[in-house]
Write a protein that holds these residues in place. Structure first.
Motif, PDB file in Angstrom:
ATOM      1  N   THR A 104       0.855  -1.182   0.000  1.00 25.21           N
ATOM      2  CA  THR A 104       0.000   0.000   0.000  1.00 25.21           C
ATOM      3  C   THR A 104       0.893   1.235   0.000  1.00 25.21           C
ATOM      4  N   ASP A 156      -2.207   4.796  -3.106  1.00 25.90           N
ATOM      5  CA  ASP A 156      -3.479   4.274  -2.610  1.00 25.90           C
ATOM      6  C   ASP A 156      -4.160   5.277  -1.693  1.00 25.90           C
ATOM      7  N   SER A 180      -5.567  -1.707   6.691  1.00 21.28           N
ATOM      8  CA  SER A 180      -5.208  -2.308   5.397  1.00 21.28           C
ATOM      9  C   SER A 180      -4.925  -3.794   5.540  1.00 21.28           C
TER      10      SER A 180
END
Length: 185
Positions: A104, A156, A180
């Protein structure tokens, strides 16, 4: 397919990636990696010296190599890994795509004026702005951020910390990491 539990902090130099990573390291049950430190350790030289002796192109090759090594070492981690990248890391080769595929990405996006205030204080340690005046630094920031935004905005998560309390910001990043990858929370 789930991504690895790796979060990359990206953003322009002076955006606070290293500072934030240091604070997150105290509250994260996982690993925090500073890419510039890894480069300096591996090659036995300061970033500013690599730039001045070998040039930016050579540095970008080393940077890419270290990025790939860090990902390969941590892709199967059993705990979250936070990686603070260099300001140019996402903007060269296929680095942004590689980071996005591996984990991420979180873009720290302070204003140009905040960047200027921070960079003025540490310009001697920054090879790309070392010999610039205040006005030249601001112009450099505007130009480079404008060029690099197309890479940074692929992140992201885009985060614009306005007058952040570093402790609260570190806690927020921890929450982002754990949301996440909920199996680590």
């Amino acid at each position: 397919m789930n991504k690895a539990p790796i979060v990359f902090l990206i953003g322009f130099m002076g955006s606070g990636k290293t500072h934030l990573a240091k604070h997150v390291s105290g509250i994260l049950t996982g690993k925090v990696i500073e890419m510039d430190s890894e480069i300096e350790k591996k090659y036995g030289a300061k970033i500013k010296d690599i730039f001045s002796e070998k040039g930016e192109s050579y540095f970008r090759e080393l940077e890419r190599e270290v990025l790939y090594e860090i990902i390969a070492t941590n892709i199967h981690s059993t705990a979250p890994v936070l990686i603070s990248t260099g300001g140019g890391t996402p903007c060269f080769y296929d680095n942004m795509e590689v980071m996005s595929g591996a984990g991420t990405t979180l873009y720290l996006r302070p204003s140009n004026i905040v960047l200027l205030r921070r960079l003025e204080k540490e310009k001697e340690e920054r090879p790309l702005i070392r010999n610039k005046t205040r006005d030249e630094i601001l112009e450099y920031i505007k130009q480079k951020v404008n060029e690099r935004e197309k890479y940074y905005l692929k992140a992201d998560i885009v985060f614009n910390p306005v007058n952040p309390d570093i402790g609260n910001l570190a806690q927020l990043v921890k929450e982002i990491i754990y949301s996440s990858f909920p199996y680590f929370g």
